[in-house]
Design a protein around this motif. Structure first.
Motif, PDB file in Angstrom:
ATOM      1  N   ALA A  27       1.059  -1.441   0.105  1.00 52.98           N
ATOM      2  CA  ALA A  27       0.155  -0.052   0.007  1.00 52.98           C
ATOM      3  C   ALA A  27       0.858   1.088  -0.141  1.00 52.98           C
ATOM      4  O   ALA A  27       0.396   2.269  -0.635  1.00 52.98           O
ATOM      5  N   ARG A  28       1.936   1.253   0.777  1.00 54.24           N
ATOM      6  CA  ARG A  28       2.768   2.458   0.737  1.00 54.24           C
ATOM      7  C   ARG A  28       3.201   2.922  -0.625  1.00 54.24           C
ATOM      8  O   ARG A  28       3.827   4.015  -0.550  1.00 54.24           O
ATOM      9  N   LEU A  30       1.227   3.232  -3.101  1.00 55.77           N
ATOM     10  CA  LEU A  30       0.394   3.486  -4.107  1.00 55.77           C
ATOM     11  C   LEU A  30      -0.151   4.935  -4.279  1.00 55.77           C
ATOM     12  O   LEU A  30      -1.158   5.603  -4.295  1.00 55.77           O
ATOM     13  N   LYS A  31       0.698   5.806  -3.645  1.00 58.17           N
ATOM     14  CA  LYS A  31       0.711   7.210  -3.524  1.00 58.17           C
ATOM     15  C   LYS A  31       0.799   8.027  -5.020  1.00 58.17           C
ATOM     16  O   LYS A  31       0.583   9.356  -5.088  1.00 58.17           O
ATOM     17  N   THR A  33       0.335   9.134  -8.812  1.00 62.07           N
ATOM     18  CA  THR A  33      -1.175   9.956  -9.394  1.00 62.07           C
ATOM     19  C   THR A  33      -0.995   9.284 -10.887  1.00 62.07           C
ATOM     20  O   THR A  33      -1.901   9.890 -11.741  1.00 62.07           O
ATOM     21  N   HIS A  84      -3.331  -0.853  -9.358  1.00 56.43           N
ATOM     22  CA  HIS A  84      -1.617  -0.783  -9.430  1.00 56.43           C
ATOM     23  C   HIS A  84      -0.995  -2.229  -9.344  1.00 56.43           C
ATOM     24  O   HIS A  84       0.035  -2.406  -9.941  1.00 56.43           O
TER      25      HIS A  84
ATOM     26  N   VAL B  34      -6.774   7.386  -3.639  1.00 60.50           N
ATOM     27  CA  VAL B  34      -5.571   6.320  -3.992  1.00 60.50           C
ATOM     28  C   VAL B  34      -5.977   5.777  -5.395  1.00 60.50           C
ATOM     29  O   VAL B  34      -5.176   5.819  -6.159  1.00 60.50           O
ATOM     30  N   THR B  35      -7.176   5.448  -5.609  1.00 61.28           N
ATOM     31  CA  THR B  35      -7.559   4.597  -6.901  1.00 61.28           C
ATOM     32  C   THR B  35      -8.219   5.439  -7.773  1.00 61.28           C
ATOM     33  O   THR B  35      -8.622   4.900  -8.914  1.00 61.28           O
ATOM     34  N   PRO B  37      -6.800   9.199  -9.114  1.00 61.08           N
ATOM     35  CA  PRO B  37      -6.482  10.053 -10.060  1.00 61.08           C
ATOM     36  C   PRO B  37      -5.944   9.532 -11.365  1.00 61.08           C
ATOM     37  O   PRO B  37      -6.266  10.426 -12.172  1.00 61.08           O
ATOM     38  N   ASN B  63      -5.012   7.813   2.840  1.00 61.84           N
ATOM     39  CA  ASN B  63      -3.595   8.093   2.730  1.00 61.84           C
ATOM     40  C   ASN B  63      -3.522   9.373   3.808  1.00 61.84           C
ATOM     41  O   ASN B  63      -2.319  10.036   3.725  1.00 61.84           O
ATOM     42  N   ASP B  75       3.655  14.439   4.721  1.00 61.24           N
ATOM     43  CA  ASP B  75       4.272  13.580   3.485  1.00 61.24           C
ATOM     44  C   ASP B  75       3.817  14.446   2.185  1.00 61.24           C
ATOM     45  O   ASP B  75       2.562  14.262   1.838  1.00 61.24           O
ATOM     46  N   VAL B  77       4.006  13.468  -0.773  1.00 57.05           N
ATOM     47  CA  VAL B  77       3.625  12.596  -1.915  1.00 57.05           C
ATOM     48  C   VAL B  77       2.051  12.404  -1.425  1.00 57.05           C
ATOM     49  O   VAL B  77       1.156  12.646  -2.577  1.00 57.05           O
ATOM     50  N   SER B  78       1.653  12.166  -0.175  1.00 55.58           N
ATOM     51  CA  SER B  78       0.220  11.720   0.262  1.00 55.58           C
ATOM     52  C   SER B  78      -0.220  13.120  -0.088  1.00 55.58           C
ATOM     53  O   SER B  78      -1.595  13.102  -0.494  1.00 55.58           O
ATOM     54  N   PHE B  80       0.096  15.554  -2.203  1.00 51.47           N
ATOM     55  CA  PHE B  80      -0.205  15.709  -3.590  1.00 51.47           C
ATOM     56  C   PHE B  80      -1.434  15.016  -3.998  1.00 51.47           C
ATOM     57  O   PHE B  80      -2.407  15.475  -4.807  1.00 51.47           O
ATOM     58  N   GLN B  81      -1.531  13.787  -3.469  1.00 50.18           N
ATOM     59  CA  GLN B  81      -2.705  12.896  -4.027  1.00 50.18           C
ATOM     60  C   GLN B  81      -3.958  13.598  -3.449  1.00 50.18           C
ATOM     61  O   GLN B  81      -4.944  13.441  -4.250  1.00 50.18           O
ATOM     62  N   THR B  84      -4.749  16.340  -5.286  1.00 48.69           N
ATOM     63  CA  THR B  84      -5.252  16.027  -6.789  1.00 48.69           C
ATOM     64  C   THR B  84      -6.680  15.758  -6.588  1.00 48.69           C
ATOM     65  O   THR B  84      -7.586  16.004  -7.796  1.00 48.69           O
ATOM     66  N   LEU B 409      -4.363  -0.317   6.468  1.00 45.70           N
ATOM     67  CA  LEU B 409      -3.354  -0.362   5.361  1.00 45.70           C
ATOM     68  C   LEU B 409      -2.161   0.331   5.436  1.00 45.70           C
ATOM     69  O   LEU B 409      -1.322   0.223   4.594  1.00 45.70           O
ATOM     70  N   MET B 411      -0.856   3.227   5.064  1.00 47.75           N
ATOM     71  CA  MET B 411      -0.450   4.271   3.966  1.00 47.75           C
ATOM     72  C   MET B 411      -0.006   5.427   4.841  1.00 47.75           C
ATOM     73  O   MET B 411       0.768   6.205   4.174  1.00 47.75           O
TER      74      MET B 411
END
Lengths: 199, 460
Positions: A27-28, A30-31, A33, A84, B34-35, B37, B63, B75, B77-78, B80-81, B84, B409, B411
């Motif tokens: 999962a880590r 999956l960030k 885009t 993914h 997460v699923t 973008p 996230n 974080d 990256v998180s 940004f998600q 988004t 999970l 994240m």
């Protein structure tokens, strides 16, 4: 999507059952885009140690095994719906995954990304593991048109099932959205005529 | 004669592809950060808009941190998600419950609690636990990102019709046995792939007696035995739960809806492709000992011996126990644990917090245990506070966090360290699920509470 063509390739054996999508791509990772770059982290926790060094006992780090086909134990791709997992498998370079049983969502995700899941019998799967154990350069041939898979180590072959529509999509490199967009009048007709509409 | 599943499926068929799948109309679509973008990027690249924007709702849950949500996510990256997701909502004109929105929470918690989830619907989300919504008598299932794109583009999805299975839970549950225990028992009997290819209807006296939240827990775990989804025929319990919630029909529309919903049940004598019956009196509080949810046993049970495992499964079984640090034939009762996680779309609702709080009331958390208590949504958290449960938890040495998927999970920062044991009310005990090397023991909220107080696995 790329058109799917007949493949003859060496293969990578993973005789583990119930390989879930958290193992395929933890999962880590999956960030992101975008759909790119997941192949580097395919099976990350089995493939690398905490410091990021390759674990030498994992099959992807064994230079003896390679190829465009992954052969895995029963119930491959269970768990999370993350596409993914399919992107990671495709990104790594696999075009076919062979198992005796696939989880539903993974199977759809693979097909939607031009990766062919091939279901074989337990016996055939076991023989594939034996063949590659004897000779890591053993090959399989996967012919989608004919829906056959051949263990070139033993010469034995099996046919596999695939939905005719999905087969056509793979062979022609088409995706479902093209189809759905061409069907908008039917969607509007459905919306007008349904018995009960939710607001 | 039709099953409940057939009735809902047939009411949503737009077209059938020759020799191929069904084009199914989707009433409700939920998205998280997460699923989605890549799906939004896909429709942008095709120059499309969202076809039916009112039927898609977005929330950030997977996230996000569970502390300091009013500050920017550390974080990058998180962050940004999540940004988004917010941008996609605004670009395409979609409802979005972002961080700090009072309606924010885990996607499968907020759908039902806002009355967005209703009987007879088709509901999809890029998340396998979408099966949760089946508790309301809906066809709800998880999809991949390419399928999210299909729904955004056309409000439809192409699916092969699954087979149907009915699972009957007969009899009355013992005290201290929960819906989570029913589910873990069922999966241990049917295995992690035992319902692959099927859509399950849960029936029988014990199911009828479950509250809506308990039905959600049961349906939530359908995917853990491979089923795309599981559903329960709607009844008075269902209608009473929905009535008055924000998106529930009102006035005449309510009457009309209920009249329709009452028709949503399997006809007497309707045929299922498979039927299974369990006697719930046999079910004890359950825990898992391995690395998939099918590896479950009663809390006082023993791990199977190697001889009990089929030849093809031996490598996986040994790998699994090796990862967990357990041995075949071992008992886990009395085993010391390190972490407890109460939360997730499986067990992060108010009833779960009530059960946990009732057990820990007047007791003290064990010194060796780190506990993460994560409500499934802001509304759940507000209810916890309204009932004063937060005070009781605090006195017992627990701290309440902010909503999100959290350690289910891992994240975000809520990761169980390598080698540590976590008793978790979530849904998956896969290797590394709660952090690299983390060892997860799945259980219900009551068993989790007992573990948090005693510092080890104990009968509640």
């Amino acid at each position: 999507m790329e058109k799917f063509q007949t493949i003859t390739s060496t293969y990578v054996p993973l005789p583990i059952e119930n390989v879930d999508t958290d193992q395929i791509i933890p999962a880590r990772f999956l960030k992101a885009t975008t759909r790119e770059g997941f192949g580097d982290n395919l099976f990350a926790d089995w493939r690398y140690d905490k410091e990021g060094n390759p674990k030498l006992d994992f099959v992807l780090n064994n230079p003896v095994y390679s190829g465009e086909v992954l052969v895995a134990g029963k119930n491959f791709g269970s768990g999370s719906s993350r596409e993914h997992a399919a992107w990671a498998i495709g990104g790594y370079g696999f075009k076919v995954v062979v198992s005796s049983f696939f989880a539903d969502i993974f199977r759809n995700n693979a097909l939607n990304n031009g990766i062919l899941p091939v279901v074989v019998s337990e016996k055939f799967l076991g023989e594939l593991f034996v063949s590659v154990d004897k000779n890591p350069k053993a090959t399989v041939t996967v012919n989608l048109e004919e829906q056959t898979i051949t263990n070139n180590g033993t010469g034995s072959a099996e046919s596999f099932e695939i939905n005719p529509y999905k087969k056509e999509c793979l062979l022609k490199g088409l995706d479902d959205i093209d189809f759905l967009l061409s069907n908008k009048d039917k969607i509007e007709e459905y919306e007008r005529n349904r018995a009960f509409a939710y607001e | 004669m039709k099953t409940l599943f057939d009735k809902i499926w047939d009411a949503h068929v737009v077209a059938t592809v020759k020799d191929g799948p069904t084009q199914l109309y989707i009433d409700r679509h939920l998205c998280h950060e997460v699923t989605s973008p890549q799906a939004f990027a896909g429709i942008r690249a095709r120059g499309l808009n969202v076809y039916r924007p009112k039927q898609t709702t977005l929330t950030a849950d997977h996230n996000i941190p569970t502390m300091w949500q009013n500050k920017p996510i550390r974080d990058t990256v998180s962050r940004f998600q999540v940004e988004t997701l917010a941008k996609n909502a605004s670009d395409f004109g979609l409802t979005y419950y972002g961080l700090n929105n009072p309606k924010n929470g885990i996607v499968h918690v907020i759908g039902p609690e806002n009355g967005y989830t209703q009987p007879g619907m088709t509901i999809v989300c890029g998340d396998s636990h979408t099966s949760t919504h089946g508790a309301f008598g809906a066809i709800a299932f998880g999809i991949g990102t390419s399928e999210v794109e299909m729904v955004l583009a056309s409000q439809c999805i192409l699916q092969t019709r699954p087979k149907t299975m009915r699972i009957n839970f007969d009899g009355k549950l013992e005290e201290n046995v929960s819906a989570k225990d029913m589910a873990l028992y069922m999966i241990s009997q049917l295995t992690t792939g035992g319902a692959t290819g099927y859509f399950v209807e849960y029936a029988g006296e014990a199911v009828r007696n479950l509250s809506m939240e308990e039905r959600m827990t049961l349906c939530n775990l359908s995917i853990e035995m491979g089923a795309r989804g599981g559903l329960v025929a709607p009844d008075e319990t269902t209608f009473n739960y929905i009535k008055g919630r924000e998106f529930a029909p009102k006035g005449d529309k309510w009457e009309k809806a209920v009249a329709y919903w009452k028709t949503l049940k399997s006809d007497e004598g309707a045929a299922f492709d498979k039927e299974v019956t369990f006697d719930v009196a046999k079910i004890r509080p359950m825990i898992t000992y391995g690395t998939n949810p099918g590896m479950g046993m009663p809390i006082d049970g023993t791990i199977p011996h190697l001889d009990d495992i089929g030849e093809a499964g031996k490598i996986s079984f040994e790998k699994s126990l090796n990862y967990m640090g357990f041995t075949p034939g071992e008992k886990l009762e009395g085993k010391q644990i390190d972490y407890v996680f109460l939360g997730s779309c499986t067990n992060g609702r108010i009833e779960d917090f009530r059960v946990f709080t009732q057990y820990v009331k007047g007791k003290k958390k064990a010194g060796n245990v780190t506990a993460w208590l994560v409500p499934g949504s802001w509304q759940v958290r507000k209810q916890i506070e309204a009932e004063g449960l937060d005070k009781i938890l605090e006195e017992a040495g627990f701290e309440l966090r902010q909503p999100g998927c959290s350690a289910c999970l891992a994240m975000n920062d809520d990761k169980v360290p390598a080698g540590k044991y976590a008793v978790s009310t979530s849904n998956r005990n896969f290797e590394g699920r709660q952090g690299p090397g983390a060892r997860t023991i799945l259980a219900g909220p009551l068993v989790a509470a007992a573990a948090a107080i005693n510092g080890k696995i104990t009968e509640p």
